[in-house]
Design a protein around this motif. Structure first.
Motif, PDB file in Angstrom:
ATOM      1  N   ILE A 192      22.566  84.109  81.104  1.00  0.00           N
ATOM      2  CA  ILE A 192      22.096  82.811  80.388  1.00  0.00           C
ATOM      3  C   ILE A 192      23.385  82.060  79.843  1.00  0.00           C
ATOM      4  O   ILE A 192      23.997  82.531  79.339  1.00  0.00           O
ATOM      5  CB  ILE A 192      21.269  83.034  79.222  1.00  0.00           C
ATOM      6  CG1 ILE A 192      19.951  84.224  79.604  1.00  0.00           C
ATOM      7  CG2 ILE A 192      20.589  82.132  78.686  1.00  0.00           C
ATOM      8  CD1 ILE A 192      19.266  84.869  78.711  1.00  0.00           C
ATOM      9  N   PRO A 193      23.095  80.601  80.309  1.00  0.00           N
ATOM     10  CA  PRO A 193      24.260  79.793  79.936  1.00  0.00           C
ATOM     11  C   PRO A 193      24.351  79.632  78.369  1.00  0.00           C
ATOM     12  O   PRO A 193      23.340  79.694  77.756  1.00  0.00           O
ATOM     13  CB  PRO A 193      24.166  78.650  80.695  1.00  0.00           C
ATOM     14  CG  PRO A 193      22.644  78.428  80.910  1.00  0.00           C
ATOM     15  CD  PRO A 193      22.197  79.917  81.135  1.00  0.00           C
ATOM     16  N   PHE A 194      25.454  79.371  77.808  1.00  0.00           N
ATOM     17  CA  PHE A 194      25.440  79.001  76.623  1.00  0.00           C
ATOM     18  C   PHE A 194      26.951  78.154  76.083  1.00  0.00           C
ATOM     19  O   PHE A 194      27.626  77.979  77.031  1.00  0.00           O
ATOM     20  CB  PHE A 194      25.666  80.470  75.447  1.00  0.00           C
ATOM     21  CG  PHE A 194      26.853  81.224  75.894  1.00  0.00           C
ATOM     22  CD1 PHE A 194      27.968  81.128  74.995  1.00  0.00           C
ATOM     23  CD2 PHE A 194      26.886  82.013  77.082  1.00  0.00           C
ATOM     24  CE1 PHE A 194      29.020  82.008  75.254  1.00  0.00           C
ATOM     25  CE2 PHE A 194      28.060  82.960  77.141  1.00  0.00           C
ATOM     26  CZ  PHE A 194      29.138  82.942  76.227  1.00  0.00           C
ATOM     27  N   GLY A 195      27.168  77.884  74.688  1.00  0.00           N
ATOM     28  CA  GLY A 195      28.208  77.233  74.569  1.00  0.00           C
ATOM     29  C   GLY A 195      28.193  75.727  74.894  1.00  0.00           C
ATOM     30  O   GLY A 195      28.970  74.916  75.371  1.00  0.00           O
ATOM     31  N   PHE A 196      27.018  75.174  74.496  1.00  0.00           N
ATOM     32  CA  PHE A 196      26.562  73.772  74.766  1.00  0.00           C
ATOM     33  C   PHE A 196      27.399  72.697  74.091  1.00  0.00           C
ATOM     34  O   PHE A 196      27.476  73.188  72.802  1.00  0.00           O
ATOM     35  CB  PHE A 196      25.009  73.435  75.092  1.00  0.00           C
ATOM     36  CG  PHE A 196      24.345  74.171  75.999  1.00  0.00           C
ATOM     37  CD1 PHE A 196      24.318  73.893  77.434  1.00  0.00           C
ATOM     38  CD2 PHE A 196      23.798  75.572  75.637  1.00  0.00           C
ATOM     39  CE1 PHE A 196      23.592  74.490  78.111  1.00  0.00           C
ATOM     40  CE2 PHE A 196      23.008  76.300  76.824  1.00  0.00           C
ATOM     41  CZ  PHE A 196      23.033  75.568  77.995  1.00  0.00           C
ATOM     42  N   ASP A 197      27.784  71.539  74.360  1.00  0.00           N
ATOM     43  CA  ASP A 197      28.605  70.700  73.553  1.00  0.00           C
ATOM     44  C   ASP A 197      28.149  70.457  72.346  1.00  0.00           C
ATOM     45  O   ASP A 197      26.870  70.055  72.109  1.00  0.00           O
ATOM     46  CB  ASP A 197      28.570  69.336  74.567  1.00  0.00           C
ATOM     47  CG  ASP A 197      29.658  68.459  73.884  1.00  0.00           C
ATOM     48  OD1 ASP A 197      29.925  68.629  72.916  1.00  0.00           O
ATOM     49  OD2 ASP A 197      30.070  67.418  74.702  1.00  0.00           O
ATOM     50  N   PRO A 198      28.713  70.747  71.337  1.00  0.00           N
ATOM     51  CA  PRO A 198      28.413  70.637  69.754  1.00  0.00           C
ATOM     52  C   PRO A 198      27.992  69.091  69.331  1.00  0.00           C
ATOM     53  O   PRO A 198      27.486  68.735  68.573  1.00  0.00           O
ATOM     54  CB  PRO A 198      29.405  71.236  69.018  1.00  0.00           C
ATOM     55  CG  PRO A 198      30.478  71.329  69.834  1.00  0.00           C
ATOM     56  CD  PRO A 198      30.275  71.546  71.150  1.00  0.00           C
ATOM     57  N   GLN A 199      28.751  68.103  70.336  1.00  0.00           N
ATOM     58  CA  GLN A 199      28.721  66.811  69.993  1.00  0.00           C
ATOM     59  C   GLN A 199      27.309  66.352  70.521  1.00  0.00           C
ATOM     60  O   GLN A 199      26.746  65.156  70.035  1.00  0.00           O
ATOM     61  CB  GLN A 199      29.772  66.003  70.468  1.00  0.00           C
ATOM     62  CG  GLN A 199      31.117  66.392  69.902  1.00  0.00           C
ATOM     63  CD  GLN A 199      31.250  66.433  68.511  1.00  0.00           C
ATOM     64  OE1 GLN A 199      30.898  65.354  67.906  1.00  0.00           O
ATOM     65  NE2 GLN A 199      31.544  67.696  67.945  1.00  0.00           N
ATOM     66  N   ARG A 243      21.289  87.881  73.751  1.00  0.00           N
ATOM     67  CA  ARG A 243      20.781  86.717  74.504  1.00  0.00           C
ATOM     68  C   ARG A 243      20.102  87.365  75.926  1.00  0.00           C
ATOM     69  O   ARG A 243      19.385  86.806  76.444  1.00  0.00           O
ATOM     70  CB  ARG A 243      21.851  85.751  74.783  1.00  0.00           C
ATOM     71  CG  ARG A 243      22.116  84.782  73.624  1.00  0.00           C
ATOM     72  CD  ARG A 243      22.813  83.781  73.917  1.00  0.00           C
ATOM     73  NE  ARG A 243      24.087  83.828  74.515  1.00  0.00           N
ATOM     74  CZ  ARG A 243      25.236  83.930  73.768  1.00  0.00           C
ATOM     75  NH1 ARG A 243      25.295  83.708  72.597  1.00  0.00           N
ATOM     76  NH2 ARG A 243      26.562  84.152  74.512  1.00  0.00           N
ATOM     77  N   GLU A 244      21.065  88.290  76.367  1.00  0.00           N
ATOM     78  CA  GLU A 244      20.728  88.810  77.692  1.00  0.00           C
ATOM     79  C   GLU A 244      20.171  90.326  77.808  1.00  0.00           C
ATOM     80  O   GLU A 244      19.908  90.457  78.993  1.00  0.00           O
ATOM     81  CB  GLU A 244      22.177  88.757  78.502  1.00  0.00           C
ATOM     82  CG  GLU A 244      22.905  87.461  78.240  1.00  0.00           C
ATOM     83  CD  GLU A 244      24.033  87.450  79.398  1.00  0.00           C
ATOM     84  OE1 GLU A 244      24.683  88.497  79.938  1.00  0.00           O
ATOM     85  OE2 GLU A 244      24.622  86.200  79.504  1.00  0.00           O
TER      86      GLU A 244
END
Length: 472
Positions: free
Chosen positions: A461-468, A415-416
């Motif tokens: 780079i941000p990651f791990g966004f809410d799976p819901q 990603r980076e």
């Protein structure tokens, strides 16, 4: 220069069709023998049950088919294949949530196995010296006193052959026929990680009727493989896979787990995945097929290259010699690469000497080591795996732990770090082995830098966004 009058290809699927393109410039006549009646358009047929599931034509496979049939990729796109950048057009979820979109090195042409095979079949049919005989069953081979294959038996007929190509797939009986003719039996190595996968086809709603949050073309949910109590569906690898005609294939698969077998179970399983968005996409679409299940997924390599003397008069391509766990999407591309290697071998010889077969098998085996090594790296880590290539329990635990950690590190660094991303894309596309990638000092630097950044929670780079929530 002609190397003989007749070459016979056993099987008219991807491996056989690719081989026909390799043989055509070197023989007066190429005869393809296929058990099924081949439809003029893109339809499922008995001999290719896996066509009901998603298929990847990797970059290496696309290039190989382009070498054999110049303009193949343009034909595929014109017929409905979709050129996409995977990292931009895929909603991708890992253990920690949704990954970010980015412009990466991995580009692909998406389409169904039906479409890819139909476009290739059209190109083969256009070759003047290639004949496809449909609805015939290969029943045996003819050999001379020295054991060399000199012909083929099929549906009550026989044909002499200067070269035979075995493209009959996993169930090929050619190895048995060679042993019956007095040839030594080739050693076979296997590893079956008990992969089972199920798929259902869907018509998508028109683009103008989809919410703005449905920006993605492909959705992938990686298995979490968590310890302790959790829904078994969290250990599925799930794809909402785009194909031509505004359609997608919803596919869920696992290593050693029971899988849904009907519409009701399939929908219920989708609703227990890590995110509700997969099931929501299914619900917004219209199912057009039943639920298809496949469990013939073991890795199997017939090591003809290990025999003291290579079989004469016959070569092997596709699953008839080396079959991979189809979950990794390597089969079609590996078969096309073997066909390109066959064409090169034919171009560099003046006659089909005994050494021709030994050299071809040796080069082919070297090529197989890349996809085989990738399949082994993951499948050996499962307790349910069986076969000659299994490892002790203590090693399985190490492989499972290190494998998951390393994969997350590589994908995270990709990603980076553009260099890591480019190497990983080459590995995925069978253009580079994982060993070659890991010997690159620049790649090692990129992976270490990512791990250190990850320890301190500092990422470019941000990651791990809410799976819901919807994938951002």
């Amino acid at each position: 220069m002609s190397l003989g009058r007749t070459a016979v290809v056993l099987g008219g699927s991807m491996a056989g069709l690719s081989s026909a393109g390799a043989l055509a410039p070197h023989f007066d006549e190429v005869l393809v023998l296929e058990r099924d009646e081949l439809p003029p358009d893109a339809q499922h047929r008995r001999g290719v049950p896996q066509s009901k599931h998603p298929h990847f034509l990797l970059n290496s496979g696309r290039r190989a088919l382009g070498e054999l049939f110049p303009g193949f990729e343009a034909d595929l796109i014109a017929a409905g294949g979709m050129p996409l950048i995977a990292s931009m057009d895929t909603a991708h979820m890992t253990d920690v949530g949704w990954s970010p979109r980015k412009r990466g090195a991995l580009d692909m042409v998406y389409g169904s196995r039906l479409l890819i095979e139909r476009v290739l079949r059209d190109r083969v049919r256009a070759l003047e010296n290639v004949t496809i005989r449909e609805g015939v069953t290969v029943t045996g081979i003819n050999t001379d006193d020295a054991g060399r294959v000199i012909g083929v038996k099929f549906s009550g007929e026989e044909v002499d052959a200067d070269l035979v190509v075995d493209a009959l797939g996993r169930g090929s009986k050619v190895s048995d026929w060679l042993v019956a003719a007095g040839q030594p039996e080739a050693p076979v190595i296997t590893l079956d990680a008990k992969v089972v996968y199920v798929s259902q086809w869907y018509d998508l709603p028109p683009a103008e009727e989809r919410a703005d949050t449905w920006w993605w073309k492909h959705m992938v949910i990686m298995p979490t493989e968590k310890k302790g109590d959790h829904p078994k569906e969290n250990d599925y690898l799930s794809n909402f896979f785009p194909i031509e005609g505004n359609r997608s294939i919803a596919c869920m698969g696992s290593w050693g787990l029971e899988m849904p077998r009907n519409d009701e179970e399939f929908i219920a399983a989708a609703n227990r995945l890590q995110t509700p968005k997969f099931a929501a996409a299914m619900a917004a679409s219209t199912p057009t097929s039943e639920v298809h299940l496949t469990r013939s997924t073991g890795n199997k390599w017939r090591r003809y290259d290990k025999l003291p003397v290579a079989p004469q008069g016959v070569v092997f391509v596709g699953d008839s010699i080396c079959a991979f766990n189809p979950f990794y999407g390597q089969g079609m591309s590996s078969a096309a690469l073997s066909a390109v290697r066959l064409r090169g071998a034919l171009e560099s010889t003046s006659a089909l000497y005994p050494a021709f077969y030994q050299r071809f098998l040796a080069g082919q085996a070297k090529e197989f080591k890349v996809p085989w090594g990738m399949a082994m790296a993951r499948d050996r880590g499962y307790d349910c795996a069986t076969g000659t290539e299994t490892v002790p329990k203590w090693m399985r635990k190490i492989l499972a732990s290190v494998g998951a950690s390393m994969f997350n590190t590589i994908t995270g660094a990709s990603r980076e770090d553009q260099v890591v991303d480019e190497h990983f894309a080459r590995v995925f596309n069978l253009d580079e082995s994982i060993g070659t990638m890991m010997r690159s000092p620049r790649v090692i630097f990129g992976l270490l830098r990512f791990r250190i950044s990850d320890m301190f929670g500092r990422h470019k780079i941000p990651f791990g966004f809410d799976p819901q929530l919807d994938p951002p």
